[in-house]
Design an enzyme around this catalytic site. Structure first.
Site, PDB file in Angstrom:
ATOM      1  N   ALA A  65      57.497  30.592  28.721  1.00 51.31           N
ATOM      2  CA  ALA A  65      57.481  29.879  30.001  1.00 51.31           C
ATOM      3  C   ALA A  65      57.175  28.405  29.826  1.00 51.31           C
ATOM      4  O   ALA A  65      57.732  27.555  30.531  1.00 51.31           O
ATOM      5  CB  ALA A  65      56.456  30.524  30.938  1.00 51.31           C
ATOM      6  N   ILE A  81      44.727  36.778  37.566  1.00 50.20           N
ATOM      7  CA  ILE A  81      43.417  36.605  38.200  1.00 50.20           C
ATOM      8  C   ILE A  81      42.729  35.333  37.722  1.00 50.20           C
ATOM      9  O   ILE A  81      41.577  35.085  38.069  1.00 50.20           O
ATOM     10  CB  ILE A  81      42.516  37.836  37.970  1.00 50.20           C
ATOM     11  N   CYS A 105      29.948  46.181  51.572  1.00 51.52           N
ATOM     12  CA  CYS A 105      30.561  45.767  52.845  1.00 51.52           C
ATOM     13  C   CYS A 105      31.846  44.962  52.657  1.00 51.52           C
ATOM     14  O   CYS A 105      32.515  44.627  53.634  1.00 51.52           O
ATOM     15  CB  CYS A 105      29.557  44.977  53.677  1.00 51.52           C
ATOM     16  N   CYS A 113      24.052  42.939  53.441  1.00 51.20           N
ATOM     17  CA  CYS A 113      23.784  44.381  53.420  1.00 51.20           C
ATOM     18  C   CYS A 113      22.966  44.823  52.217  1.00 51.20           C
ATOM     19  O   CYS A 113      22.655  46.009  52.090  1.00 51.20           O
ATOM     20  CB  CYS A 113      25.089  45.160  53.482  1.00 51.20           C
ATOM     21  N   HIS A 140      46.327  40.176  42.925  1.00 54.75           N
ATOM     22  CA  HIS A 140      45.312  41.019  42.283  1.00 54.75           C
ATOM     23  C   HIS A 140      43.923  40.410  42.348  1.00 54.75           C
ATOM     24  O   HIS A 140      43.044  40.780  41.556  1.00 54.75           O
ATOM     25  CB  HIS A 140      45.717  41.296  40.828  1.00 54.75           C
ATOM     26  N   TYR A 189      32.511  40.807  33.310  1.00 59.34           N
ATOM     27  CA  TYR A 189      33.315  39.884  34.103  1.00 59.34           C
ATOM     28  C   TYR A 189      32.786  38.459  34.042  1.00 59.34           C
ATOM     29  O   TYR A 189      33.568  37.504  34.113  1.00 59.34           O
ATOM     30  CB  TYR A 189      33.433  40.374  35.542  1.00 59.34           C
TER      31      TYR A 189
END
Length: 262
Positions: A239, A103, A130, A158, A119, A67
């Protein structure tokens, strides 16, 4: 009357417009497709297998590094003329909002606001444990060197591992995002659906939601989406070509700055 003229008339009559966008609006922005442009380490992996909570549990370092690489690829892309047309319409006096399945952050960088990400966003980070959002330094978000894997940072509350703030396969849409999208769509008098596949639920039901409240729906896609309603208008084409043409037909100047694809 041509479909473009019909769409321009519908836009002139409208006051509140929602742009509902999918992958097709970002196609001209140079974001690499997963299968065509994966190189090195990532060429060995099926992206769909990395986009699940199970994959993160099994190998958080691999998924986090993947990612980071994707985030870097998106950061190198630029908004195209389709993205830029949307805030131009807002500047001309329309009440415009964006609901996107993408995203990336190209709508925001083009100047659109508000933008609802159904998304999630590659630009966001949250705790896997958490679920609280987290802020990271630029160094923590730096793309790994070729072949290098990076352990995900830890949550300061956490100590759970941090994960991308996106919706993975088999995860539900964020409640707040969905509620915001529904509120915007039910209040619009025109919805422009751009580059969406029309198959991923529940988002695929958004055009029908707009029709149900009496709005007109303009579909912008590379091929006919098979609409059958009297209040639907089909505009076929990229587009980045169709949206500037629609603005010009409506009487709104839609000019792209140098270097932006049209």
């Amino acid at each position: 009357m041509s479909n473009l003229r019909r769409a321009a008339e519908a836009l002139r009559r409208s006051k509140t417009v929602v742009f509902f966008t999918g992958a097709g609006i970002s196609a001209d922005s140079g974001i690499p497709t997963f299968r065509d442009k994966l190189t090195g380490l990532w060429a060995k992996h099926d992206p769909q297998r990395l986009e699940t909570a199970d994959a993160f549990r099994a190998n958080p370092t691999l998924v986090w590094s993947w990612y980071l690489w994707r985030r870097h690829q998106v950061s190198q892309a630029k908004p195209n003329s389709a993205h830029l047309s949307i805030p131009q319409l807002a500047d001309a006096g329309w009440d415009v909002s964006v609901v996107t399945q993408n995203i990336d952050d190209l709508h925001e960088r083009a100047g659109s606001s508000p933008v609802v990400h159904l998304h999630g966003s590659l630009m966001d980070v949250k705790c896997f444990g958490c679920h609280r959002p987290a802020e990271l330094s630029p160094d923590q978000l730096a793309v790994p060197l070729e072949g290098q894997l990076i352990e995900p940072p830890r949550c300061t509350r956490c100590n759970g591992r941090l994960r991308p703030g996106v919706v993975w396969f088999r995860e539900n849409l964020p409640d707040n995002a969905w509620r915001s999208a529904v509120r915007l769509v039910r209040a619009c008098d025109l919805l422009v659906s751009v580059g969406t596949s029309g198959v991923v639920m529940p988002a695929a039901g958004i055009p029908d939601m707009a029709l149900a409240v009496g709005a007109t729906v303009i579909h912008v896609n590379l091929e006919d989406v098979g609409m059958d309603g009297a209040d639907e208008i089909m505009l076929e084409g990229p587009a980045g070509v169709v949206l500037p043409a629609l603005l010009q037909a409506t009487g709104v100047a839609a000019l792209s700055p140098p270097g932006v694809p049209t």
